[in-house]
Write a protein that holds these residues in place. Structure first.
Motif, short mmCIF file in Angstrom:
data_model
loop_
_atom_site.label_atom_id
_atom_site.label_comp_id
_atom_site.label_asym_id
_atom_site.label_seq_id
_atom_site.Cartn_x
_atom_site.Cartn_y
_atom_site.Cartn_z
N ILE A 10 -4.02 19.08 25.70
CA ILE A 10 -2.59 18.92 25.97
C ILE A 10 -1.75 19.64 24.89
O ILE A 10 -2.13 19.64 23.72
CB ILE A 10 -2.22 17.42 26.08
N ASP A 11 -0.68 20.30 25.35
CA ASP A 11 0.25 21.03 24.47
C ASP A 11 -0.27 22.37 23.95
O ASP A 11 0.41 23.01 23.16
CB ASP A 11 0.68 20.19 23.25
N HIS A 12 -1.44 22.78 24.37
CA HIS A 12 -1.95 24.05 23.87
C HIS A 12 -1.37 25.25 24.64
O HIS A 12 -1.55 26.39 24.23
CB HIS A 12 -3.48 24.08 23.87
N GLY A 13 -0.64 24.96 25.77
CA GLY A 13 0.11 26.05 26.41
C GLY A 13 -0.28 26.38 27.83
O GLY A 13 0.07 27.45 28.35
N LYS A 14 -0.96 25.45 28.51
CA LYS A 14 -1.39 25.71 29.89
C LYS A 14 -0.21 26.00 30.82
O LYS A 14 -0.24 26.96 31.59
CB LYS A 14 -2.17 24.47 30.38
N THR A 15 0.83 25.18 30.75
CA THR A 15 1.98 25.34 31.64
C THR A 15 2.72 26.64 31.35
O THR A 15 3.05 27.40 32.26
CB THR A 15 2.96 24.15 31.47
N THR A 16 2.95 26.90 30.07
CA THR A 16 3.66 28.13 29.68
C THR A 16 2.87 29.34 30.14
O THR A 16 3.42 30.30 30.69
CB THR A 16 3.84 28.17 28.15
N LEU A 17 1.56 29.30 29.95
CA LEU A 17 0.73 30.44 30.35
C LEU A 17 0.78 30.64 31.86
O LEU A 17 1.02 31.76 32.33
CB LEU A 17 -0.73 30.21 29.90
N ILE A 42 -6.77 32.62 22.92
CA ILE A 42 -6.27 31.94 21.71
C ILE A 42 -4.75 32.11 21.70
O ILE A 42 -4.23 33.22 21.55
CB ILE A 42 -6.94 32.52 20.44
N ASN A 43 -4.06 31.00 21.89
CA ASN A 43 -2.60 31.01 22.10
C ASN A 43 -1.84 30.65 20.81
O ASN A 43 -2.44 30.21 19.84
CB ASN A 43 -2.29 30.00 23.22
N LYS A 44 -0.55 30.82 20.85
CA LYS A 44 0.38 30.49 19.75
C LYS A 44 0.07 31.26 18.46
O LYS A 44 0.27 30.76 17.36
CB LYS A 44 0.37 28.97 19.47
N VAL A 45 -0.41 32.50 18.62
CA VAL A 45 -0.70 33.34 17.45
C VAL A 45 0.59 33.65 16.67
O VAL A 45 0.59 33.81 15.46
CB VAL A 45 -1.44 34.62 17.89
N ASP A 46 1.72 33.68 17.39
CA ASP A 46 3.03 33.90 16.72
C ASP A 46 3.25 32.87 15.61
O ASP A 46 3.80 33.18 14.56
CB ASP A 46 4.17 33.82 17.74
N ARG A 47 2.78 31.65 15.82
CA ARG A 47 3.00 30.60 14.81
C ARG A 47 2.16 30.83 13.56
O ARG A 47 2.59 30.51 12.46
CB ARG A 47 2.70 29.22 15.41
N GLY A 69 -2.87 35.79 21.69
CA GLY A 69 -1.48 36.10 21.98
C GLY A 69 -0.56 34.92 21.91
O GLY A 69 -0.86 33.89 21.28
N SER A 70 0.59 35.09 22.56
CA SER A 70 1.60 34.05 22.59
C SER A 70 2.10 33.92 24.03
O SER A 70 2.78 34.81 24.53
CB SER A 70 2.76 34.44 21.67
N ALA A 71 1.72 32.82 24.66
CA ALA A 71 2.16 32.59 26.04
C ALA A 71 3.68 32.45 26.06
O ALA A 71 4.36 32.92 26.97
CB ALA A 71 1.50 31.34 26.61
N TYR A 72 4.22 31.85 25.01
CA TYR A 72 5.66 31.60 24.94
C TYR A 72 6.45 32.91 24.84
O TYR A 72 7.44 33.11 25.53
CB TYR A 72 5.97 30.70 23.74
N TYR A 73 5.99 33.80 23.97
CA TYR A 73 6.69 35.08 23.78
C TYR A 73 6.15 36.18 24.69
O TYR A 73 6.54 37.33 24.58
CB TYR A 73 6.65 35.51 22.31
#
Ligand code: GDP
Length: 397
Positions: free
Chosen positions: A30-37, A147-152, A203-207
């Motif tokens: 949970i919160d790792h970015g499934k929805t955003t992706l 591997i998500n949220k690399v921007d952070r 990468g970054s699903a958000y960006y």
């Protein structure tokens, strides 16, 4: 022809070419970015408007869906993506991530042949990553890793390039340990994920950007460039140079199996009947001309059509008006409408064949997990006996 009509034609054509289909899910803590992706993949593939994808608001195909959100309530969303000059139809099935929904997770896994394992770069592999990946591997569903949220890591944690690499290596090793431990024996070595062959993306699903080694080679984007774009607050530009959907969907098409390939080893695993029977052979071969066999993955409530059953078909074909048989509850029902998915919208068609995910209305008594076939060729045994505690228990006499 308008954009929408062209897309409908494309999807209708692709659903009959079995090696151009991928049925996939996303496994994530949970919160790792499934929805955003999922939303940004849909937007990138042109299935929803880009501006609104991040806010999970609008579908430019169907205003009504917009109010309900996109991937959260959809049983399935579909995308068309071009890879090496050919177009593919990608069905992304909602796989609930929460451990309490074990039964639902298993059913969704039954409908997919491959999965994107999303791991947050900051938190790494977490307990639910392990639970859902274990369930996928048990169903012989092949994984790739994002591997998500690399921007952070770059902008918040300010890791050096060396620390970044160490972090990635740890996550990849952790995922591969799970694969080596839990994958079907015959696939253990083949299914471990690997940076070089592109079965791992970062990468970054958000960006909205992502990168993989094959993509870096093809487009000449380096890790140094990525760090620079992030540090200089130029992630929008990066999203143009290395679009999330292109990198992820390329990875899906290259590394995850098409239905005929997957059904050869998945059917013996999920169906305990006679594989040499007519229906057994038809399912193993994903034969559109064989007897009908499918499983209901989810029931969606629709204002106009009532209960709509999302189904994965393993063999045969469902036509509008067909009389079907629901094996678990031993009842006949008529397929009033048959549809395929375009984005999160359903497009009515005359018939849908093996290897596809379709939506059937008219199966009032069906529930998730139900096995569907024709009354003159009943699947015995069904895919599962319906006795999940999260739903009213239906006793099969
Ligand atoms: P889910 O529970 O796995 O569906 O996760 P969500 O997609 O809802 O994401 C959880 C939170 O992480 C949300 O606040 C997102 O905006 C955020 N998020 C998702 N992907 C990224 C990313 O790549 N970078 C950053 N910085 N935040 C992200």
């Amino acid at each position: 022809m308008g954009r929408r009509a062209k897309m409908v034609e494309k999807i209708k054509k692709l659903m009959e070419i079995h090696d151009r289909i991928r049925n996939i899910g996303i496994c994530a803590h949970i919160d790792h970015g499934k929805t955003t992706l999922s939303d940004n993949l849909l937007a990138g593939a042109g299935m929803i408007s880009k501006e609104l994808a991040g806010e999970q608001l609008a579908l430019d195909f169907d205003e009504e869906e917009a109010a309900r959100g996109i991937t959260i309530y959809a049983a399935n969303v579909s995308m068309v993506h071009e890879y090496e000059g050919k177009e593919y139809l990608i069905n992304l099935i909602d796989t609930p991530g929460h451990v309490d929904f074990g039964g639902d997770v298993t059913r969704a896994m039954r409908a997919i042949d491959g999965t994107i394992v999303v791991v947050c770069a900051v938190e790494g592999v977490m307990p639910q990553t392990e639970t859902v990946l274990r369930q996928a591997l048990k169903e012989k569903v092949k994984p790739v890793l994002f591997i998500n949220k690399v921007d952070r890591l770059i902008n918040e944690l300010k890791l050096t390039p060396e620390e970044l690499m160490n972090r990635f290596t740890k996550i990849i090793n952790d995922v591969n340990k799970l694969i080596l431990k839990m994958a079907p024996e015959e696939f253990r070595d083949k299914w471990i994920v690997n940076v070089t062959d592109g079965s791992v993306a970062f990468g970054s699903a958000y960006y909205n950007w992502a990168i993989s080694v094959p993509f870096m080679k093809k487009k000449g984007v380096s890790f140094k460039d990525i760090i620079k774009y992030c540090e200089e607050d130029r992630q929008r530009e990066l999203a143009e140079k290395a679009p999330l959907h292109e990198v992820i969907l390329d990875m899906v098409i290259k590394h995850l199996p098409d239905p005929p390939t997957a059904q050869k080893y998945r059917i013996p695993n999920i169906w305990k009947g006679d594989l040499n029977s007519e229906i057994g052979k038809a399912m193993v071969n994903c034969d559109p001309d064989g007897p009908l066999a499918g499983i209901v993955t989810k029931i969606i409530m629709d204002k106009h059509a009532g209960a709509v059953a999302a189904c994965r078909l393993f063999s045969g074909r469902v036509k509008q008006g067909d009389e079907l048989y629901l094996v678990g509850i031993k009842q006949k029902a008529r397929a009033q409408q048959v549809a395929i998915f375009m984005g999160a919208e359903r497009i009515q068609v005359q018939s849908v064949s093996a290897g596809n995910i379709c939506a059937i209305s008219g199966l009032k008594e069906a529930s998730a997990g139900e096995t569907i076939c024709k009354p003159d060729c009943i699947i015995d045994p069904p895919f599962e006996s319906i006795t999940h505690v999260s739903e009213p228990v239906i006793t099969v006499a």
